[in-house]
Motif scaffolding. Structure first.
Motif, PDB file in Angstrom:
ATOM      1  N   ALA A  83       0.851  -1.197   0.000  1.00 41.46           N
ATOM      2  CA  ALA A  83       0.000   0.000   0.000  1.00 41.46           C
ATOM      3  C   ALA A  83       0.885   1.246   0.000  1.00 41.46           C
ATOM      4  O   ALA A  83       1.899   1.310   0.711  1.00 41.46           O
ATOM      5  CB  ALA A  83      -0.893  -0.008   1.235  1.00 41.46           C
TER       6      ALA A  83
ATOM      7  N   GLY B 143      -8.888  -2.695  -1.710  1.00 43.92           N
ATOM      8  CA  GLY B 143      -7.824  -3.268  -0.877  1.00 43.92           C
ATOM      9  C   GLY B 143      -8.284  -3.416   0.559  1.00 43.92           C
ATOM     10  O   GLY B 143      -8.226  -4.485   1.159  1.00 43.92           O
ATOM     11  N   SER B 144      -8.796  -2.306   1.112  1.00 43.19           N
ATOM     12  CA  SER B 144      -9.290  -2.311   2.496  1.00 43.19           C
ATOM     13  C   SER B 144     -10.752  -2.750   2.576  1.00 43.19           C
ATOM     14  O   SER B 144     -11.233  -3.097   3.661  1.00 43.19           O
ATOM     15  CB  SER B 144      -9.180  -0.892   3.088  1.00 43.19           C
TER      16      SER B 144
HETATM   17  O1  LIG Z   1      -4.462  -1.956   5.770  1.00 41.84           O
HETATM   18  C1  LIG Z   1      -3.569  -1.924   4.926  1.00 41.84           C
HETATM   19  O2  LIG Z   1      -2.704  -1.016   4.953  1.00 41.84           O
HETATM   20  C2  LIG Z   1      -3.506  -2.981   3.850  1.00 41.84           C
HETATM   21  C3  LIG Z   1      -3.621  -2.389   2.488  1.00 41.84           C
HETATM   22  C4  LIG Z   1      -4.996  -2.728   2.021  1.00 41.84           C
HETATM   23  C5  LIG Z   1      -5.473  -3.692   2.987  1.00 41.84           C
HETATM   24  N1  LIG Z   1      -4.632  -3.855   3.967  1.00 41.84           N
END
Ligand SMILES: O=C(O)[C@@H]1CCC=N1
Ligand SMILES: NC(=O)C1=CN([C@@H]2O[C@H](COP(=O)(O)OP(=O)(O)OC[C@H]3O[C@@H](n4cnc5c(N)ncnc54)[C@H](OP(=O)(O)O)[C@@H]3O)[C@@H](O)[C@H]2O)C=CC1
Length: 272
Positions: A98, A174-175
């Motif tokens: 990320a 992603g999240s």
């Molecule tokens: O929380 C995070 O920084 C990582 C990136 C996207 C999901 N988990």
């Protein structure tokens, strides 16, 4: 023949990605992983039958593709260790971290390298992942196709032309699974508070998410139409949706995604 891939970091996401590749009959002997934590190393080697070492340089040497799956906070140090080798071997560099930009990765590895940045998510473990991909100008069509082939093994792939939007992808997909889990948690807790047994609350809430997600993916209808079909005039759903809207749910979601995007940008700056 499958290309030799070096995974740098063998944590949760690396395991999901490797699981996806193996499920697609990717050649086990073409995968090597570098992982410093002994129990993780042993578990990966015994459960997946792949080569796992505690040596980034040894794993990377001779691999056509280097896939960085370490935390953003250690990326610069890990790249510094591999810089000389990267300049000698000029691999295709993939990163799922990320925030960390393709320009940062390229410069930490000495420059002039093809870099594809990918933002996956945890449903990759089930082959139901969502991946946003960005390629820098050095990546040619064959390398793009290769990156896409590797990540298609874990789910959907969407190319993003403007790298700045990779932080938005991180905030969205992603999240995103965590937001769905949070809503599921909150719905279960509310039902339990009204007296429903915890097991029944869990079963019904989980199946509601599974069913609704399948309708989103399979019905061909828009999300608005699907929502309206549940919402009878002046019925129970209308009462709940009104409470969500009056409580500022949309504004809150915007604030949450803005915060995640801002955190991605900060991760890039903090770890430069
Ligand atoms: O929380 C995070 O920084 C990582 C990136 C996207 C999901 N988990
Ligand atoms: N989790 C998620 O949902 C998603 C994560 N990402 C990104 O994926 C990346 C990995 O995340 P995740 O798998 O969750 O994290 P993990 O901590 O599970 O995996 C990172 C792995 O890298 C290892 N590691 C630490 N230092 C080094 C080093 N110097 N050399 C090689 N390996 C090292 C860690 O070992 P040790 O445990 O001993 O430190 C750990 O096993 C992150 O950059 C994250 O931003 C992207 C999308 C989704």
């Amino acid at each position: 023949m499958d290309p030799q891939i070096a995974f740098i970091g063998g944590g949760n996401m690396a395991r999901s990605l490797i699981g996806g590749l193996l499920a697609q009959d990717f050649d086990k002997s073409a995968i090597r992983v570098s992982e410093p934590y002994t129990p993780t190393r042993e578990a990966l080697a015994s459960e997946l039958g792949i080569t796992v070492l505690d040596d980034n340089r040894r794993v990377a040497a001779g691999s056509a593709v280097w896939l960085f799956a370490v935390k953003p906070q250690v990326m610069k140090t890990v790249c510094a260790e591999l810089r000389e080798l990267a300049q000698a071997e000029r691999p295709l560099v993939l990163s799922i971290a990320a925030g960390i930009t393709a320009t940062q990765l390229d410069s930490w590895l000495g420059g002039g390298l093809p870099v594809v940045r990918i933002m996956p998510n945890t449903p990759a473990l089930l082959g139901a992942g969502a991946n946003g991909l960005f390629a820098n100008a050095r990546v040619d069509a064959a390398q793009k196709a290769l990156a896409e082939r590797l990540f298609r093994a874990t789910g959907l792939c969407t190319w993003i032309a403007d790298e700045a939007l990779m932080d938005t992808v991180t905030a969205l997909s992603g999240s995103g699974p965590a937001y769905v889990f949070l809503l599921c948690e909150a719905m279960q807790a509310a039902a339990v508070k009204q007296g429903l047994p915890a097991e029944a609350a869990r079963d019904l809430a989980v199946q509601t998410f599974v069913g609704a997600a399948r309708m989103l993916a399979e019905s061909g209808e828009s999300v608005e139409v699907l929502r309206q079909r549940v919402t009878s005039p002046n019925g129970t759903t209308h009462a709940a949706i009104t409470a969500f809207e009056d409580g500022g749910l949309r504004r809150l979601v915007q604030t949450a995604l803005d915060a995640a995007t801002a955190r991605g940008i900060a991760l890039s700056r903090e770890n430069d």
